[in-house]
Each structure stands twice: as C-alpha cells, then as structure tokens.
Design a protein around this motif. Structure first.
Motif, PDB file in Angstrom:
ATOM      1  N   VAL A  62       8.397 -13.304 -13.160  1.00  0.00           N
ATOM      2  CA  VAL A  62       8.107 -12.426 -12.030  1.00  0.00           C
ATOM      3  C   VAL A  62       8.676 -11.056 -12.366  1.00  0.00           C
ATOM      4  CG1 VAL A  62       8.532 -11.965  -9.577  1.00  0.00           C
ATOM      5  CG2 VAL A  62       8.259 -14.317 -10.368  1.00  0.00           C
ATOM      6  N   GLY A  63       7.900 -10.028 -12.080  1.00  0.00           N
ATOM      7  CA  GLY A  63       8.385  -8.668 -12.208  1.00  0.00           C
ATOM      8  C   GLY A  63       8.214  -7.957 -10.883  1.00  0.00           C
ATOM      9  N   ILE A  64       9.241  -7.233 -10.474  1.00  0.00           N
ATOM     10  CA  ILE A  64       9.189  -6.501  -9.211  1.00  0.00           C
ATOM     11  C   ILE A  64       9.745  -5.105  -9.426  1.00  0.00           C
ATOM     12  CG2 ILE A  64      10.035  -6.363  -6.821  1.00  0.00           C
ATOM     13  CD1 ILE A  64      10.037  -9.360  -6.690  1.00  0.00           C
ATOM     14  N   SER A  65       9.083  -4.132  -8.791  1.00  0.00           N
ATOM     15  CA  SER A  65       9.563  -2.758  -8.818  1.00  0.00           C
ATOM     16  C   SER A  65       9.279  -2.100  -7.479  1.00  0.00           C
ATOM     17  CB  SER A  65       8.859  -1.981  -9.936  1.00  0.00           C
ATOM     18  OG  SER A  65       9.314  -0.646  -9.970  1.00  0.00           O
ATOM     19  N   GLY A  66      10.174  -1.223  -7.072  1.00  0.00           N
ATOM     20  CA  GLY A  66       9.968  -0.471  -5.845  1.00  0.00           C
ATOM     21  C   GLY A  66      11.246  -0.096  -5.129  1.00  0.00           C
ATOM     22  N   ASP A  67      12.267  -0.924  -5.277  1.00  0.00           N
ATOM     23  CA  ASP A  67      13.556  -0.642  -4.643  1.00  0.00           C
ATOM     24  C   ASP A  67      14.597  -0.551  -5.758  1.00  0.00           C
ATOM     25  OD1 ASP A  67      15.847  -0.576  -2.816  1.00  0.00           O
ATOM     26  OD2 ASP A  67      14.530  -1.474  -1.322  1.00  0.00           O
TER      27      ASP A  67
ATOM     28  N   GLU B  67       0.813  -1.228   0.000  1.00  0.00           N
ATOM     29  CA  GLU B  67       0.000   0.000   0.000  1.00  0.00           C
ATOM     30  C   GLU B  67       0.844   1.275   0.000  1.00  0.00           C
ATOM     31  OE1 GLU B  67       0.457  -1.444   4.225  1.00  0.00           O
ATOM     32  OE2 GLU B  67      -0.133  -2.372   2.347  1.00  0.00           O
ATOM     33  N   ALA B  68       2.095   1.189   0.401  1.00  0.00           N
ATOM     34  CA  ALA B  68       2.962   2.365   0.416  1.00  0.00           C
ATOM     35  C   ALA B  68       3.851   2.468  -0.832  1.00  0.00           C
ATOM     36  CB  ALA B  68       3.830   2.362   1.676  1.00  0.00           C
ATOM     37  N   ALA B  69       3.713   1.518  -1.764  1.00  0.00           N
ATOM     38  CA  ALA B  69       4.532   1.571  -2.976  1.00  0.00           C
ATOM     39  C   ALA B  69       4.157   2.805  -3.793  1.00  0.00           C
ATOM     40  CB  ALA B  69       4.342   0.305  -3.809  1.00  0.00           C
ATOM     41  N   SER B  70       5.156   3.411  -4.394  1.00  0.00           N
ATOM     42  CA  SER B  70       4.917   4.644  -5.141  1.00  0.00           C
ATOM     43  C   SER B  70       4.195   4.378  -6.462  1.00  0.00           C
ATOM     44  CB  SER B  70       6.232   5.387  -5.373  1.00  0.00           C
ATOM     45  OG  SER B  70       7.125   4.594  -6.121  1.00  0.00           O
ATOM     46  N   LEU B  71       3.726   5.448  -7.038  1.00  0.00           N
ATOM     47  CA  LEU B  71       2.959   5.418  -8.272  1.00  0.00           C
ATOM     48  C   LEU B  71       3.713   4.683  -9.389  1.00  0.00           C
ATOM     49  CD1 LEU B  71       0.291   6.610  -9.380  1.00  0.00           C
ATOM     50  CD2 LEU B  71       1.614   8.610 -10.092  1.00  0.00           C
ATOM     51  N   PHE B  72       3.000   3.944 -10.184  1.00  0.00           N
ATOM     52  CA  PHE B  72       3.492   3.217 -11.361  1.00  0.00           C
ATOM     53  C   PHE B  72       4.286   1.960 -11.043  1.00  0.00           C
ATOM     54  CE2 PHE B  72       3.489   7.713 -13.065  1.00  0.00           C
ATOM     55  CZ  PHE B  72       2.253   7.595 -13.691  1.00  0.00           C
ATOM     56  N   ARG B  73       4.440   1.598  -9.781  1.00  0.00           N
ATOM     57  CA  ARG B  73       5.240   0.407  -9.458  1.00  0.00           C
ATOM     58  C   ARG B  73       4.641  -0.860 -10.057  1.00  0.00           C
ATOM     59  NH1 ARG B  73      10.158   2.011  -9.106  1.00  0.00           N
ATOM     60  NH2 ARG B  73      10.304   3.784  -7.739  1.00  0.00           N
TER      61      ARG B  73
ATOM     62  N   GLU C  79       2.814  -1.103 -12.772  1.00  0.00           N
ATOM     63  CA  GLU C  79       3.019  -1.064 -14.217  1.00  0.00           C
ATOM     64  C   GLU C  79       4.470  -1.371 -14.584  1.00  0.00           C
ATOM     65  OE1 GLU C  79      -0.513   1.539 -13.272  1.00  0.00           O
ATOM     66  OE2 GLU C  79       1.455   1.230 -12.392  1.00  0.00           O
ATOM     67  N   ILE C  80       5.410  -0.848 -13.800  1.00  0.00           N
ATOM     68  CA  ILE C  80       6.823  -1.108 -14.064  1.00  0.00           C
ATOM     69  C   ILE C  80       7.143  -2.578 -13.833  1.00  0.00           C
ATOM     70  CG2 ILE C  80       9.201  -0.602 -13.331  1.00  0.00           C
ATOM     71  CD1 ILE C  80       8.132   2.268 -12.625  1.00  0.00           C
ATOM     72  N   ALA C  81       6.641  -3.152 -12.742  1.00  0.00           N
ATOM     73  CA  ALA C  81       6.862  -4.571 -12.457  1.00  0.00           C
ATOM     74  C   ALA C  81       6.321  -5.430 -13.597  1.00  0.00           C
ATOM     75  CB  ALA C  81       6.209  -4.949 -11.133  1.00  0.00           C
ATOM     76  N   THR C  82       5.125  -5.101 -14.063  1.00  0.00           N
ATOM     77  CA  THR C  82       4.511  -5.867 -15.143  1.00  0.00           C
ATOM     78  C   THR C  82       5.330  -5.740 -16.422  1.00  0.00           C
ATOM     79  OG1 THR C  82       2.327  -5.601 -14.147  1.00  0.00           O
ATOM     80  CG2 THR C  82       2.394  -6.182 -16.495  1.00  0.00           C
ATOM     81  N   ALA C  83       5.827  -4.549 -16.714  1.00  0.00           N
ATOM     82  CA  ALA C  83       6.636  -4.341 -17.917  1.00  0.00           C
ATOM     83  C   ALA C  83       7.963  -5.088 -17.832  1.00  0.00           C
ATOM     84  CB  ALA C  83       6.856  -2.858 -18.165  1.00  0.00           C
ATOM     85  N   LYS C  84       8.550  -5.182 -16.649  1.00  0.00           N
ATOM     86  CA  LYS C  84       9.784  -5.964 -16.499  1.00  0.00           C
ATOM     87  C   LYS C  84       9.517  -7.430 -16.818  1.00  0.00           C
ATOM     88  CE  LYS C  84      12.263  -3.239 -12.968  1.00  0.00           C
ATOM     89  NZ  LYS C  84      12.830  -3.302 -11.598  1.00  0.00           N
TER      90      LYS C  84
END
Length: 148
Positions: A115-120, A46-52, A54-59
């Motif tokens: 798997v796609g991950i974004s945030g860090d 819930e604290a992940a920033s905007l577009f995370r 979408e970025i994870a999915t694109a990865k």
C-alpha cells in the motif's frame, strides 16, 4: 501464500480512507499494488493535491522493489543519500523513500503486495496504510529499525 485480489485491495483502500477520515487527515491518494507491482486499486480524494497518486505509487513500488517498507528506505536514504540518488535515476524516479509505503504480508510472512499513501505527514500516511491492511486480516510491514 495468499494472493491479493481486487476485492481485498478495495477493502484495504476503503479502510485506509476511513481511518484517514477518523483522524481528520488531509486529502489522500491511496494505491494497492500486487506483488508484481501491478496496480489493483487507486483512489484519490478529489481535493488531494497534485502528484499525490504518483507519490503514493512510488512509495509502494519502492517498498516492493527493495523488499522493505518505505520507513526503512527513508532511514537508509538518510544514511546513504548518494545510493538513493542513483537508485532514483535507475528506477526513473519510481521510489520515494518516505514512510507511507507499507508491505502487505500474508500470515506466512510472504509479500503479497504493498500500500502506498500520500497526502498528509508521512507518519499519518503510514498509519492509514497500516489500518487498511490490518482491517482485512493481513500483516502490515512498514519497515523501520524497530520492524523486520
């Protein structure tokens, strides 16, 4: 070849998030796509920033579409930026060439999803994805010149 199920995908995401918590990672979005690029599970802190998400999915989408973990795509993008600019246009921006998109391989080497991950930082995103895949007994393929 193994087929990726909703149950296994859920376990991958939960294990990736548990690994993230153990590393005190920043808030993440984690997605698992099947081999046809269909989303099975997406969880976003819930604290992940905007577009995370979408970025994870694109990865993950890029890894599946190009048949290489996104670390390989990052290396290739650095060497051929004009190709990846064109590729981004062709795919409507659904490829992010940065570590964190990890192919999921069955024991026989076949690709069953990603798997796609974004945030860090990308290396941390990638490590969490690898941990999630390993936790369910499948084979992670993050790409990179030292991988396949």
């Amino acid at each position: 070849m193994t087929r990726l199920t909703l149950e296994v995908a859920t376990r991958i995401v939960d294990a990736a998030l548990a690994h993230a918590a153990s590393r005190d990672a920043k808030p993440l979005a984690v997605v698992v796509l099947d081999a046809g690029t269909h989303p099975l599970v997406l969880k976003r802190n819930e604290a992940a920033s905007l577009f995370r998400a979408e970025i994870a999915t694109a990865k993950a989408h890029g890894a599946l579409g190009m048949g290489s973990g996104s670390r390989t795509l990052a290396e290739r993008a650095a060497a051929s930026p004009s190709f990846f600019t064109a590729l981004s246009a062709v795919t409507a921006g659904r490829i992010v060439p940065a570590p964190g998109g990890v192919l999921i391989r069955a024991a026989d080497g076949g690709i069953v999803g990603a798997v796609g991950i974004s945030g860090d930082q990308s290396d941390i995103d990638e490590a969490c994805a690898i941990a999630g895949i390993v936790a369910v007994g499948l084979v992670p393929d993050p790409g990179g010149s030292h991988h396949g």
